[in-house]
Design a protein around this motif. Sequence first.
Motif, PDB file in Angstrom:
ATOM      1  N   SER A   1       0.827  -1.197   0.000  1.00 18.73           N
ATOM      2  CA  SER A   1       0.000   0.000   0.000  1.00 18.73           C
ATOM      3  C   SER A   1       0.866   1.254   0.000  1.00 18.73           C
ATOM      4  O   SER A   1       1.986   1.279   0.525  1.00 18.73           O
ATOM      5  CB  SER A   1      -0.914   0.007   1.222  1.00 18.73           C
TER       6      SER A   1
ATOM      7  N   SER B   1      -2.564   2.286  -7.325  1.00 13.44           N
ATOM      8  CA  SER B   1      -2.031   1.190  -8.129  1.00 13.44           C
ATOM      9  C   SER B   1      -3.179   0.246  -8.465  1.00 13.44           C
ATOM     10  O   SER B   1      -4.340   0.499  -8.131  1.00 13.44           O
ATOM     11  CB  SER B   1      -0.924   0.452  -7.380  1.00 13.44           C
ATOM     12  N   GLU B   2      -2.832  -0.873  -9.097  1.00 14.14           N
ATOM     13  CA  GLU B   2      -3.847  -1.847  -9.472  1.00 14.14           C
ATOM     14  C   GLU B   2      -4.592  -2.381  -8.260  1.00 14.14           C
ATOM     15  O   GLU B   2      -5.783  -2.704  -8.339  1.00 14.14           O
ATOM     16  CB  GLU B   2      -3.177  -2.998 -10.219  1.00 14.14           C
ATOM     17  N   TYR B   3      -3.890  -2.479  -7.115  1.00 15.34           N
ATOM     18  CA  TYR B   3      -4.491  -3.041  -5.911  1.00 15.34           C
ATOM     19  C   TYR B   3      -4.916  -1.976  -4.905  1.00 15.34           C
ATOM     20  O   TYR B   3      -5.553  -2.286  -3.906  1.00 15.34           O
ATOM     21  CB  TYR B   3      -3.515  -4.011  -5.240  1.00 15.34           C
ATOM     22  N   ASN B   4      -4.558  -0.731  -5.140  1.00 14.10           N
ATOM     23  CA  ASN B   4      -4.896   0.358  -4.232  1.00 14.10           C
ATOM     24  C   ASN B   4      -5.506   1.492  -5.049  1.00 14.10           C
ATOM     25  O   ASN B   4      -4.802   2.357  -5.569  1.00 14.10           O
ATOM     26  CB  ASN B   4      -3.648   0.855  -3.486  1.00 14.10           C
ATOM     27  N   LEU B   5      -6.824   1.462  -5.170  1.00 11.94           N
ATOM     28  CA  LEU B   5      -7.529   2.436  -5.986  1.00 11.94           C
ATOM     29  C   LEU B   5      -8.381   3.343  -5.108  1.00 11.94           C
ATOM     30  O   LEU B   5      -9.095   2.885  -4.215  1.00 11.94           O
ATOM     31  CB  LEU B   5      -8.427   1.724  -6.997  1.00 11.94           C
TER      32      LEU B   5
ATOM     33  N   ASP C   1     -10.421   5.728 -11.142  1.00  6.00           N
ATOM     34  CA  ASP C   1      -9.384   5.148 -11.996  1.00  6.00           C
ATOM     35  C   ASP C   1      -9.760   3.796 -12.575  1.00  6.00           C
ATOM     36  O   ASP C   1      -8.979   3.193 -13.311  1.00  6.00           O
ATOM     37  CB  ASP C   1      -8.073   5.008 -11.207  1.00  6.00           C
ATOM     38  N   SER C   2     -10.917   3.264 -12.216  1.00  6.56           N
ATOM     39  CA  SER C   2     -11.367   1.986 -12.756  1.00  6.56           C
ATOM     40  C   SER C   2     -12.887   1.961 -12.709  1.00  6.56           C
ATOM     41  O   SER C   2     -13.489   1.386 -11.804  1.00  6.56           O
ATOM     42  CB  SER C   2     -10.773   0.820 -11.960  1.00  6.56           C
TER      43      SER C   2
ATOM     44  N   SER D   1     -15.003   0.320 -14.162  1.00  9.70           N
ATOM     45  CA  SER D   1     -15.661  -0.987 -14.207  1.00  9.70           C
ATOM     46  C   SER D   1     -15.979  -1.507 -12.812  1.00  9.70           C
ATOM     47  O   SER D   1     -16.757  -2.454 -12.654  1.00  9.70           O
ATOM     48  CB  SER D   1     -14.775  -2.001 -14.943  1.00  9.70           C
TER      49      SER D   1
ATOM     50  N   SER E   1     -18.457  -4.353 -17.241  1.00  6.15           N
ATOM     51  CA  SER E   1     -17.585  -4.488 -16.082  1.00  6.15           C
ATOM     52  C   SER E   1     -17.063  -5.916 -15.962  1.00  6.15           C
ATOM     53  O   SER E   1     -17.720  -6.879 -16.356  1.00  6.15           O
ATOM     54  CB  SER E   1     -18.334  -4.104 -14.801  1.00  6.15           C
TER      55      SER E   1
END
Length: 420
Positions: free
Chosen positions: A120, A156-160, A194-195, A197, A234
């Motif tokens: 994180s 990041s990909e895992y922390n949006l 940022d995502s 979906s 999604s």
Amino acid sequence: MRVLPVPVLLVVLANGVEAGTEVHPWVGFDFEYFGETYRINADDDTVTTTNDYGPTVGLSVFDLSRPERRFRLDADARLGNDTRRFRLDFDAKLQGARQGFEIQHQGMYRTFDENSEHLSSDYLQEYLRATYERHFGRARLRVRDRFSLTWYRDPSEYNLTSWTHEPGADLRLRVADLSDVRFGYRVGRRSVPDSTSLNYWRHTAEVGVGILVGWTTSLDVVSQLDRRIYEPGSARESSWENRADAALSFDAGDRTTMRLLHENEIVRFDRPDELYYDFDWFRTGFQVEVHQSRSVDLSLMPLYAFLSSGSATAEEYSETGIEFGLDWRAGSATWIHVSDEIGRREYESAQLAEVDLSGQDFLTALYSDYIYNRVTILVTSEIRRGVAANLFVNWEPENHRVSSHDTDTRIVSGGIQYRF
């Protein structure tokens, strides 16, 4: 990083407060530990560890002298060996004869050392809830609005970064002096800039019944229906979910209380697949609690649980266990709770994956039967006037039939405070 606002806030709050308001600065030391051991091959263990500890300074400001108007504010800062944490919580309520208003805020900002191995980044968490309630004879209407935010400095990909807004209302009707029925509905919107979906709408309806017969028998049942809708295209699947909890408690005499506890969860996806699969989960226990004395309660509860799925049979299992419990109140200043659930989980298809003669079971077995042990310890204590300590421990080892599946998870947190 600027940290000046926290100490400035503490100084402002410590001066010029109204009569009846109590101000308690405090210092302390707390810690957080998380450890997990598992295998990614047949020979080597993989260990994940989080170990953060350090001194803490804080301030509590509250006024509980008047039931119709109360508030509490807690602010603290911890300088850990791995992270820095700044927290501000606030709760206030105005209560009249027929109506009331309450606002609650919880906020935390945490930073990580540059050499930290955490996945994180620095993040901010905010939670705000406003509640208005109105009484109409035997009825009580409550309207709530909730907002939560998680913001990452380096997403990041895992922390949006995401936020959720969830207004709702519920109605409680008193059908007898100590019995009521409850109805509620809320709608929520989650946004992930940022995502997109991951964005969804959520509709939740809830109904509950609470019945108290005399002073010895009670029944409480709550059922919640949840509809989650993701946007077209999604990667997530829209779903229906029904969650139910029921508890029947009655006095069996001779300082003994018996409880029948049940919970279940039924999930259906619009288009189920291997990742998002339909399932039915049920868990039932029968608890016998013996009030050994005014300060000691002992409990024993056999448990049975199972998960079934028409679209993912490999996930199906049954679980049988027994839970031992201890609650000990040492005077008026110390409370200790210990529970230990021991049992076995058996997968319906586990035997199909455990017959590999090559010795490489960890490659062929997705799941395997195992014996589990789930230990929880909670301790809160005022050691002496102005000195308080707390401890939380959770330990969950799993001993699998396929040894490469063995895991061991440990969580320990706590601390000690001295209030001036």
